[in-house]
Design a protein around this motif. Sequence first.
Motif, PDB file in Angstrom:
ATOM      1  N   ARG A  10       1.391  -2.927  -7.305  1.00  0.00           N
ATOM      2  CA  ARG A  10       1.785  -3.538  -8.804  1.00  0.00           C
ATOM      3  C   ARG A  10       0.671  -3.920  -9.448  1.00  0.00           C
ATOM      4  O   ARG A  10      -0.282  -4.488  -8.962  1.00  0.00           O
ATOM      5  N   TYR A  92       7.074   3.073  -1.089  1.00  0.00           N
ATOM      6  CA  TYR A  92       7.239   1.481  -1.408  1.00  0.00           C
ATOM      7  C   TYR A  92       8.471   0.800  -1.021  1.00  0.00           C
ATOM      8  O   TYR A  92       8.469  -0.103  -0.121  1.00  0.00           O
ATOM      9  N   ASP A 152      -3.092  -5.779  -0.204  1.00  0.00           N
ATOM     10  CA  ASP A 152      -1.552  -5.880   0.399  1.00  0.00           C
ATOM     11  C   ASP A 152      -1.153  -4.726   1.154  1.00  0.00           C
ATOM     12  O   ASP A 152      -2.053  -3.742   1.266  1.00  0.00           O
TER      13      ASP A 152
HETATM   14  C1  G6P Z   1       4.477 -10.334  -2.866  1.00  0.00           C
HETATM   15  C2  G6P Z   1       3.392  -9.153  -2.505  1.00  0.00           C
HETATM   16  C3  G6P Z   1       3.054  -8.386  -3.843  1.00  0.00           C
HETATM   17  C4  G6P Z   1       3.934  -7.845  -4.783  1.00  0.00           C
HETATM   18  C5  G6P Z   1       4.923  -9.278  -4.945  1.00  0.00           C
HETATM   19  C6  G6P Z   1       6.199  -8.964  -5.888  1.00  0.00           C
HETATM   20  O1  G6P Z   1       3.876 -11.504  -3.607  1.00  0.00           O
HETATM   21  O2  G6P Z   1       2.352  -9.703  -1.624  1.00  0.00           O
HETATM   22  O3  G6P Z   1       2.146  -7.514  -3.324  1.00  0.00           O
HETATM   23  O4  G6P Z   1       3.662  -7.524  -5.677  1.00  0.00           O
HETATM   24  O5  G6P Z   1       5.223  -9.802  -3.832  1.00  0.00           O
HETATM   25  O6  G6P Z   1       7.011  -7.840  -5.154  1.00  0.00           O
HETATM   26  P1  G6P Z   1       7.254  -6.329  -5.896  1.00  0.00           P
HETATM   27  O7  G6P Z   1       7.885  -5.697  -4.997  1.00  0.00           O
HETATM   28  O8  G6P Z   1       7.980  -6.524  -7.010  1.00  0.00           O
HETATM   29  O9  G6P Z   1       5.911  -5.955  -6.410  1.00  0.00           O
END
Ligand code: G6P
Length: 474
Positions: A10, A92, A152
Amino acid sequence: MNSVLLASNRGPVSFTVSDDGELTMRRGGGGLVSGLSGVAKDDGVLWICAALSDGDRSAVRLAAGGRIDQAGYDTGPLRMLDIAPAVFHRAYNAVANSTLWFVNHLLYDIPNTPNFGTRFEREWESYRDYNGAFALALAEEAGHGARVMVQDYHLTLTPAMLRAERPDLRIAHFSHTPWAPPEYFSLLPDEVAREVLEGILGADHAGFLTDRWAQAFMDCCERLLGAEADRVGRSVTHEGRTTRIGVQSLGVDGSALWERACEPDVESHMTALREQVGDRRLIVRIDRTELSKNIVRGLIAYREFLAAHPEWHGRVVHLAFAYPSRHDLPEYREYTASVQRRAQEIEDEYATDDWDPLILNVNDDYPRSLAAYRMADVLLVNPIRDGMNLVAKEGPVLSERCALVLSREAGAAAELGQHALLVNPYDISGTAAALHDALVMPEDERRMRRDKLHAAATALPPQKWFAAQLDALT
Ligand code: G6P
């Protein structure tokens, strides 16, 4: 060519496209983006992320080389990768979010899931391709000897792939999630578990939010790879290469957050909320609608609290803000529905003509969340397991008197636990009792604890965390 690069699934912004083709840009959500956005932009770091939606893909197509910043958007250097939608979806949704996230947060319904068959093999192949696309883009953009920070669980294979391509680079990987203990991590097919660990060990430095997650990673490397872990010097040696292991906690930029929370849009939400709840006490929670956040048990605990304490009827309101997340996954849609059912049960049982015991909101509204933080008497943060949890840190910055009920399984408990009311997230009765204790906490004690929480929450703002990641590569 760039000397510092950042890669994450993201990015700092996402786009939506209207029927007439007009693009609207919004800030991305979640801990990683909140932590990194400001610093990356200020430091001019090139951020490489994936296009997540049709809106993002439209934006990429209008930007030469995927450079969003060069297409007239004020984002800081940003390249978005337009990965084929089917590959992206498998990488993803199926692998990162339904497998690696589930493993590291211990979310499986073990008698029934996971099932690793031929379908998973194809999904894993896509995850490799998607990691490869990041490695390729990083290899193209990085100057000689550049420092690259890979973020991540979406990108566990990228460090080793990038090293194979560009041995001159200095590579860090950082995990924003917890790490599973070896007996749970080894639910993964052996080859997959090995590839994930070896992928991260392709980095020079592997960072974690707390010592607990770093230790779990080292346990997995020892047990599953037969690698050698040095617990004192913090490193893992595998097949002749050594990867340093670091713990870099992430906190909040207190003054920037406070400044944002004093803007007129937040103030007007405060006025509206105050009109809605009157002078009643507020128990606040703010989460993505995420399985690991344990929202359902939080609601059951609130219900149990109301049952045990009729003296609070009419005098307290629970504001539960649960923003949509990962709705391509059926488990998440079902979870949201289950949150809504639980909320309805509380309404049906306790609401009166002039008292709404619970206000549940499942729409994204950042200024309204900031308003809720400012007004909170109690902040409930009860995840099953969480890498850090920035909500637990933002609350005490924005409310002068909020008491924090915090899961002992959140990474944040390592720093905040002493001044919070710690709970076992599975213990509904314990959580209900903690909500009561938090409500009746004397004024001087809540202010004293809040000041300590504030200090701990702001000790390592994103700027310092980012600098620590970079320093680890020097
Ligand atoms: C967590 C993960 C992030 C991710 C976020 C939101 O904080 O560690 O890498 O971006 O959740 O989740 P999403 O799937 O919407 O990016």
